[in-house]
Write a protein that holds these residues in place. Sequence first.
Motif, PDB file in Angstrom:
ATOM      1  N   GLU A 130     -32.106 -46.096  -4.536  1.00  0.00           N
ATOM      2  CA  GLU A 130     -30.650 -45.682  -2.611  1.00  0.00           C
ATOM      3  C   GLU A 130     -32.466 -46.240  -1.416  1.00  0.00           C
ATOM      4  N   LYS A 131     -33.310 -47.261  -2.323  1.00  0.00           N
ATOM      5  CA  LYS A 131     -34.616 -47.355  -1.908  1.00  0.00           C
ATOM      6  C   LYS A 131     -35.063 -48.985  -2.183  1.00  0.00           C
ATOM      7  N   ASP A 156     -27.736 -49.362  -3.218  1.00  0.00           N
ATOM      8  CA  ASP A 156     -27.719 -49.138  -1.570  1.00  0.00           C
ATOM      9  C   ASP A 156     -27.684 -49.845  -0.258  1.00  0.00           C
ATOM     10  N   ALA A 222     -30.201 -42.314  -9.299  1.00  0.00           N
ATOM     11  CA  ALA A 222     -30.465 -42.004  -8.110  1.00  0.00           C
ATOM     12  C   ALA A 222     -31.511 -40.826  -8.083  1.00  0.00           C
TER      13      ALA A 222
END
Length: 273
Positions: A130-131, A156, A222
């Motif tokens: 996600e990051k 993402d 994630a």
Amino acid sequence: MSRYLTSPSNPLIKQAILLKNKARERKSQHAFVAEGLREVRLALLNGFEATHLFYNPDQTDQDTVNQILDGAIIQPDEVVTVSQSVLEKIAYRSSVPNVVGIFKNKPAGKYFQRAAQATAPLVLVLEGIEKPGNLGAILRTADAAGVSAVFVCEPDFDLYNPNAIRASLGAIFTLPLFETSSADAAQLLKKEKVTIFATYLEAAKSVYSCNLKEAAALVLGAEATGISKFWLEQADQRIIIPMSGQVDSMNVSASAAIVLFEAVRQRQATTNH
């Protein structure tokens, strides 16, 4: 004599700004911006092709730039000097010695097959990260562990997000790195007979009791959701990192470090006997 650009409205500078700020521009142009003396040096050292390299001679001297260029597999098409006002537009760090490059994406080609043909390849699979900062931190660990290849499945964000590059300290350029679908990654791993270990909170087998000495792929997901049902079904073994506390999860970069260096520990123990 290189060009000296002083206007942020110059088309080349506008392109660099767009690549820095917009994922859709990086995707459509198949290019990205990297900055930093270490990061740009590693990109050039590992065969990434720069169309342009920018620096402000008031901040970064010519000898420093030459040292970076000396190790390049492919020399940049053009080295451009820029004013402080321009550097402030294209760089996050404009008040320290720095270089900024516009780089072409490096085609993956067949280098996974070459990586998989190594003795007991160690592969890392990251699903739905996600990051970009987490990806960068994980890649630093993967580089230190001597990982053969990294698959980034359904992230993402785009791989060459500036935050991922910065957090990796340039490790994003040192590893065979693939953005791919989970289905394609699993197919390649099975074709190359790489055993798939999926990290899973409900798994019964501790990572410390698994045999990670042979060809192995370690799958992490994630932080919010873990790995998908797809990877649970593809896995040859579901594994867990034993934890004694009341919190049942760790940052994904910490988890990656634990499982990767357990594999390193086992392999070094085998080598030393």
